[in-house]
Design an enzyme around this catalytic site. Structure first.
Site, PDB file in Angstrom:
ATOM      1  CG  ASP A  67      -2.051   0.998   1.093  1.00  0.00           C
ATOM      2  OD1 ASP A  67      -3.218   0.569   1.004  1.00  0.00           O
ATOM      3  OD2 ASP A  67      -1.771   2.219   1.085  1.00  0.00           O
ATOM      4  CB  ILE A  68       0.857   4.189  -2.258  1.00  0.00           C
ATOM      5  CG1 ILE A  68       1.964   5.042  -2.837  1.00  0.00           C
ATOM      6  CG2 ILE A  68      -0.397   5.004  -1.989  1.00  0.00           C
ATOM      7  CD1 ILE A  68       1.659   5.587  -4.231  1.00  0.00           C
ATOM      8  CG  ASN A  97     -12.197  -0.265   3.761  1.00  0.00           C
ATOM      9  OD1 ASN A  97     -12.546  -0.589   4.887  1.00  0.00           O
ATOM     10  ND2 ASN A  97     -11.019   0.275   3.515  1.00  0.00           N
ATOM     11  CG  HIS A 132      -8.553  -3.250  -2.370  1.00  0.00           C
ATOM     12  ND1 HIS A 132      -9.453  -2.504  -3.094  1.00  0.00           N
ATOM     13  CD2 HIS A 132      -8.294  -2.533  -1.255  1.00  0.00           C
ATOM     14  CE1 HIS A 132      -9.729  -1.386  -2.455  1.00  0.00           C
ATOM     15  NE2 HIS A 132      -9.037  -1.374  -1.327  1.00  0.00           N
ATOM     16  CG  HIS A 147      -6.758  -2.737   3.177  1.00  0.00           C
ATOM     17  ND1 HIS A 147      -6.019  -1.599   2.910  1.00  0.00           N
ATOM     18  CD2 HIS A 147      -7.971  -2.545   2.585  1.00  0.00           C
ATOM     19  CE1 HIS A 147      -6.770  -0.747   2.209  1.00  0.00           C
ATOM     20  NE2 HIS A 147      -7.951  -1.293   2.009  1.00  0.00           N
ATOM     21  N   GLY A 202     -15.933   3.113   3.401  1.00  0.00           N
ATOM     22  CA  GLY A 202     -14.594   3.687   3.294  1.00  0.00           C
ATOM     23  C   GLY A 202     -13.820   3.234   2.076  1.00  0.00           C
TER      24      GLY A 202
END
Ligand code: AMP
Ligand code: ZN
Length: 107
Positions: free
Chosen positions: A31-32, A87, A100, A102, A93
């Site tokens: 994750d960026i 999400n 995807h 997390h 959110g």
């Protein structure tokens, strides 16, 4: 493939990412904007908008992702445990409308 989708562009390589794992079903990258020392995104290669759009035909993919998560966590040294987040929709959110998971840990 959705031309306007950020994660589809990451899958094609049009947008760069830092992949840690790929297979026929998914791509996994960092994750960026990490919310934990380890924060990976598990992204299906197929453009599925969210959990709301998951159908019976995706059962194998979804099971594959569930079984992959602990393996990725182990590879990242998350031996004490890890957190998974999905999400769904703007009210949940979700900001990138390509399904995807997390994977977070090392808090
Ligand atoms: P969500 O809010 O569940 O849709 O999560 C989207 C996630 O994508 C956020 O955690 C963002 O930090 C992450 N993200 C956005 N753009 C990128 C990118 N180019 N590379 C990696 N992660 C990204
Ligand atoms: Zn997409």
């Amino acid at each position: 493939m959705n031309e306007n989708c950020l994660f589809c562009k990451i899958i094609t390589g049009e947008v760069p990412s830092t992949p840690v794992y790929t297979d026929e079903y998914v791509i996994v990258f960092w994750d960026i904007n990490p919310q934990a020392p380890v924060h990976l995104l598990i992204v299906p290669r197929e453009h599925i908008i969210s959990l709301n759009e998951v159908e019976e035909k995706h059962d194998k993919l979804m099971a594959h992702i569930m079984r992959l998560l602990p393996k990725l966590a182990h590879e990242q040294g998350l031996d004490k445990g890890f957190r998974t987040v999905i999400n769904t929709g703007s009210g949940g959110g979700q900001e990138v409308f390509h399904l995807h998971v997390h994977l977070l840990g090392g808090f």
